[in-house]
Write an enzyme that holds these catalytic residues in place. Structure first.
Site, PDB file in Angstrom:
ATOM      1  N   HIS A 111       0.814  -1.219   0.000  1.00 28.06           N
ATOM      2  CA  HIS A 111       0.000   0.000   0.000  1.00 28.06           C
ATOM      3  C   HIS A 111       0.848   1.270   0.000  1.00 28.06           C
ATOM      4  O   HIS A 111       0.383   2.326   0.412  1.00 28.06           O
ATOM      5  CB  HIS A 111      -0.974  -0.015   1.196  1.00 28.06           C
ATOM      6  CG  HIS A 111      -2.027  -1.067   1.084  1.00 28.06           C
ATOM      7  ND1 HIS A 111      -2.774  -1.513   2.152  1.00 28.06           N
ATOM      8  CD2 HIS A 111      -2.477  -1.774  -0.001  1.00 28.06           C
ATOM      9  CE1 HIS A 111      -3.622  -2.450   1.741  1.00 28.06           C
ATOM     10  NE2 HIS A 111      -3.462  -2.629   0.444  1.00 28.06           N
ATOM     11  N   ASN A 210      -3.166 -12.247  16.132  1.00 30.81           N
ATOM     12  CA  ASN A 210      -4.079 -11.100  16.197  1.00 30.81           C
ATOM     13  C   ASN A 210      -4.705 -11.049  17.585  1.00 30.81           C
ATOM     14  O   ASN A 210      -4.648 -12.029  18.346  1.00 30.81           O
ATOM     15  CB  ASN A 210      -5.172 -11.243  15.110  1.00 30.81           C
ATOM     16  CG  ASN A 210      -5.789  -9.907  14.733  1.00 30.81           C
ATOM     17  OD1 ASN A 210      -6.270  -9.166  15.585  1.00 30.81           O
ATOM     18  ND2 ASN A 210      -5.782  -9.589  13.449  1.00 30.81           N
TER      19      ASN A 210
HETATM   20  C1  BJW Z   1      -3.260  -6.392  16.817  1.00 31.20           C
HETATM   21  C2  BJW Z   1      -2.630  -5.531  17.676  1.00 31.20           C
HETATM   22  C3  BJW Z   1      -1.549  -6.062  18.348  1.00 31.20           C
HETATM   23  C4  BJW Z   1      -4.207  -4.434  16.838  1.00 31.20           C
HETATM   24  N1  BJW Z   1      -1.201  -7.326  18.148  1.00 31.20           N
HETATM   25  N2  BJW Z   1      -2.902  -7.655  16.628  1.00 31.20           N
HETATM   26  C5  BJW Z   1     -13.550  -6.825  -3.418  1.00 31.20           C
HETATM   27  C6  BJW Z   1     -14.649  -6.877  -2.577  1.00 31.20           C
HETATM   28  C7  BJW Z   1     -15.036  -5.742  -1.872  1.00 31.20           C
HETATM   29  C8  BJW Z   1     -14.342  -4.541  -1.981  1.00 31.20           C
HETATM   30  C9  BJW Z   1     -13.267  -4.505  -2.807  1.00 31.20           C
HETATM   31  C10 BJW Z   1     -12.874  -5.623  -3.509  1.00 31.20           C
HETATM   32  N3  BJW Z   1     -11.750  -5.297  -4.234  1.00 31.20           N
HETATM   33  C11 BJW Z   1     -11.445  -4.017  -3.989  1.00 31.20           C
HETATM   34  C12 BJW Z   1     -12.341  -3.514  -3.131  1.00 31.20           C
HETATM   35  C13 BJW Z   1     -12.336  -2.120  -2.621  1.00 31.20           C
HETATM   36  C14 BJW Z   1     -11.309  -1.877  -1.548  1.00 31.20           C
HETATM   37  C15 BJW Z   1     -11.597  -2.793  -0.343  1.00 31.20           C
HETATM   38  O1  BJW Z   1     -10.990  -3.802  -0.109  1.00 31.20           O
HETATM   39  N4  BJW Z   1     -12.507  -2.377   0.508  1.00 31.20           N
HETATM   40  C16 BJW Z   1     -12.819  -3.162   1.723  1.00 31.20           C
HETATM   41  C17 BJW Z   1     -12.838  -2.232   2.919  1.00 31.20           C
HETATM   42  C18 BJW Z   1     -14.079  -3.933   1.493  1.00 31.20           C
HETATM   43  N5  BJW Z   1      -9.949  -2.101  -2.027  1.00 31.20           N
HETATM   44  C19 BJW Z   1      -9.322  -1.188  -2.728  1.00 31.20           C
HETATM   45  O2  BJW Z   1      -9.854  -0.133  -3.032  1.00 31.20           O
HETATM   46  C20 BJW Z   1      -7.913  -1.497  -3.153  1.00 31.20           C
HETATM   47  N6  BJW Z   1      -7.793  -1.285  -4.559  1.00 31.20           N
HETATM   48  C21 BJW Z   1      -8.221  -2.194  -5.465  1.00 31.20           C
HETATM   49  O3  BJW Z   1      -8.571  -3.310  -5.149  1.00 31.20           O
HETATM   50  O4  BJW Z   1      -8.236  -1.709  -6.763  1.00 31.20           O
HETATM   51  C22 BJW Z   1      -9.064  -2.389  -7.712  1.00 31.20           C
HETATM   52  C23 BJW Z   1     -10.541  -2.178  -7.363  1.00 31.20           C
HETATM   53  C24 BJW Z   1     -10.984  -0.969  -6.844  1.00 31.20           C
HETATM   54  C25 BJW Z   1     -12.336  -0.771  -6.491  1.00 31.20           C
HETATM   55  C26 BJW Z   1     -13.246  -1.826  -6.624  1.00 31.20           C
HETATM   56  C27 BJW Z   1     -12.783  -3.063  -7.122  1.00 31.20           C
HETATM   57  C28 BJW Z   1     -11.436  -3.226  -7.500  1.00 31.20           C
HETATM   58  C29 BJW Z   1      -6.942  -0.508  -2.492  1.00 31.20           C
HETATM   59  C30 BJW Z   1      -6.886  -0.667  -1.027  1.00 31.20           C
HETATM   60  C31 BJW Z   1      -5.994   0.425  -0.433  1.00 31.20           C
HETATM   61  C32 BJW Z   1      -6.040   0.436   1.089  1.00 31.20           C
HETATM   62  N7  BJW Z   1      -5.500   1.645   1.570  1.00 31.20           N
HETATM   63  C33 BJW Z   1      -5.340   1.830   3.010  1.00 31.20           C
HETATM   64  C34 BJW Z   1      -4.755   3.230   3.240  1.00 31.20           C
HETATM   65  C35 BJW Z   1      -3.279   3.255   2.843  1.00 31.20           C
HETATM   66  C36 BJW Z   1      -2.706   4.618   2.921  1.00 31.20           C
HETATM   67  C37 BJW Z   1      -2.636   5.134   4.336  1.00 31.20           C
HETATM   68  O5  BJW Z   1      -2.068   4.498   5.231  1.00 31.20           O
HETATM   69  O6  BJW Z   1      -3.157   6.215   4.518  1.00 31.20           O
HETATM   70  O7  BJW Z   1      -4.475   0.830   3.537  1.00 31.20           O
HETATM   71  S1  BJW Z   1      -6.853   1.581   3.916  1.00 31.20           S
HETATM   72  C38 BJW Z   1      -6.098   0.797   5.302  1.00 31.20           C
HETATM   73  O8  BJW Z   1      -6.539  -0.586   5.398  1.00 31.20           O
HETATM   74  C39 BJW Z   1      -4.600   0.752   4.974  1.00 31.20           C
HETATM   75  C40 BJW Z   1      -4.223  -0.611   5.465  1.00 31.20           C
HETATM   76  O9  BJW Z   1      -3.037  -1.047   4.858  1.00 31.20           O
HETATM   77  C41 BJW Z   1      -5.431  -1.443   5.117  1.00 31.20           C
HETATM   78  C42 BJW Z   1      -5.552  -2.717   5.900  1.00 31.20           C
HETATM   79  O10 BJW Z   1      -5.694  -2.468   7.254  1.00 31.20           O
HETATM   80  P1  BJW Z   1      -4.986  -3.417   8.307  1.00 31.20           P
HETATM   81  O11 BJW Z   1      -3.536  -3.328   8.182  1.00 31.20           O
HETATM   82  O12 BJW Z   1      -5.594  -4.749   8.249  1.00 31.20           O
HETATM   83  O13 BJW Z   1      -5.343  -2.662   9.678  1.00 31.20           O
HETATM   84  P2  BJW Z   1      -6.711  -2.675  10.528  1.00 31.20           P
HETATM   85  O14 BJW Z   1      -6.720  -1.453  11.354  1.00 31.20           O
HETATM   86  O15 BJW Z   1      -7.876  -2.932   9.669  1.00 31.20           O
HETATM   87  O16 BJW Z   1      -6.571  -3.953  11.454  1.00 31.20           O
HETATM   88  C43 BJW Z   1      -5.630  -4.027  12.508  1.00 31.20           C
HETATM   89  C44 BJW Z   1      -5.702  -5.464  13.041  1.00 31.20           C
HETATM   90  O17 BJW Z   1      -4.664  -5.622  13.980  1.00 31.20           O
HETATM   91  C45 BJW Z   1      -7.020  -5.791  13.760  1.00 31.20           C
HETATM   92  O18 BJW Z   1      -7.453  -7.070  13.321  1.00 31.20           O
HETATM   93  C46 BJW Z   1      -6.643  -5.829  15.242  1.00 31.20           C
HETATM   94  O19 BJW Z   1      -7.381  -6.806  15.968  1.00 31.20           O
HETATM   95  C47 BJW Z   1      -5.190  -6.206  15.165  1.00 31.20           C
HETATM   96  N8  BJW Z   1      -4.345  -5.648  16.210  1.00 31.20           N
HETATM   97  N9  BJW Z   1      -3.318  -4.292  17.617  1.00 31.20           N
HETATM   98  C48 BJW Z   1      -1.947  -8.086  17.276  1.00 31.20           C
HETATM   99  N10 BJW Z   1      -0.844  -5.269  19.223  1.00 31.20           N
END
Ligand code: BJW
Ligand code: ZN
Length: 238
Positions: A111, A210
């Protein structure tokens, strides 16, 4: 080390929870960024077009946290495993550089990277430093083409880099131990990776670290609940 020998191809998918103990906020959950901020206003191309200053203010606030953060025991353990000669690749969704600062060399950023800024027009890039951050008031503009710079990260609705995805798929295809750590596994396409790896190699061992169960828990060999900065180092010490 349990489960591993020099032949093991170990791949680790990390997310925001991995850097949580370093003081970097996660996105989802009770203290997550999306509790107080709206993703659509800040992390989409549309948001940047509408209000680049607001978007940069939010990113500069987060950059300041990242630049002052330090790798935690989870980051350090993964770097140590690599130093011991294991074949390990990290696929991180995190935009911070804490894996690299801990010493990991095989890191793929899915990302993007928050330290980097990219010109929206000519693609020129620069790297933020604390000094530069403190001395930049306005939205940064490119000296070559006068367009805005944007954070070099992947926003919602933007495609991930094709070559990066291909490298990840190639690696997942040959992986026999997959660790998924500190990620909610709800953001695509990364959310699909463990399923893809399992389809390629049904005998793959998947270990999840997690605080809670996630959509991939059902295909994991084991979900180790707890703070990853504690559970992961003890997992590798067996
Ligand atoms: C601990 C802990 C500790 C805490 N010990 N554990 C198919 C189906 C549905 C939707 C889509 C799909 N394909 C694409 C989409 C749209 C979208 C998407 O997925 N949306 C979903 C929300 C449904 N995806 C996109 O838009 C992507 N692009 C794409 O696919 O292009 C083609 C396309 C577009 C549109 C439609 C279809 C196709 C791009 C995604 C870009 C994500 N960007 C971000 C921001 C990055 C920039 C920034 O930082 O500002 O990336 S969003 C944010 O989420 C960030 C992260 O990398 C990402 C994932 O989050 P992550 O890392 O999992 O964090 P959290 O906070 O969610 O979870 C933390 C976890 O840790 C929790 O589980 C806690 O329990 C745990 N935790 N402390 C252990 N100490
Ligand atoms: Zn430019």
């Amino acid at each position: 080390m349990r489960e591993f020998d020099q032949e093991t191809k170990l791949t680790v998918i990390t997310g925001a929870g991995f850097s949580q103990a370093s003081g970097i906020p996660t996105f989802r959950g009770k203290d997550g960024l999306w509790k107080n901020y709206n993703a659509a206003d800040l992390a989409t191309p549309h948001a940047f077009k509408k209000d680049p200053k607001l978007v940069w203010e939010w990113y500069k606030w987060r950059l300041n946290i990242v630049l002052n953060a330090k790798p935690n025991t989870g980051h350090l353990k993964l770097a140590e495993v690599e130093d011991q000669g294991y074949d390990i690749v990290l696929l991180t969704q995190n935009v911070d550089d804490l894996h690299e600062r801990a010493g990991s060399r095989n890191v793929i950023h899915l990302h993007g990277e928050i330290r980097q800024a990219r010109c929206v027009c000519c693609g020129d890039r620069f790297s933020w430093t604390i000094d530069l951050l403190e001395n930049t008031e306005d939205v940064p503009k490119c000296k070559s083409c006068n367009s805005f710079y944007r954070p070099d990260v992947v926003w919602f609705s933007e495609s991930l880099n094709h070559n990066i995805i291909q490298n990840c798929v190639d690696r997942l295809t040959i992986t026999n131990v997959l660790i998924v750590a500190g990620t909610s596994m709800v953001v695509y396409p990364v959310a699909e990776f463990p399923f893809l790896a399992k389809r390629q190699n049904p005998s793959i061992k998947i270990f999840e670290f997690n605080l809670d169960y996630t959509p991939i828990s059902k295909i994991a060999s084991q979900t180790i609940l707890g703070s990853v900065e504690k559970t992961l180092p003890s997992f590798f010490s067996y």
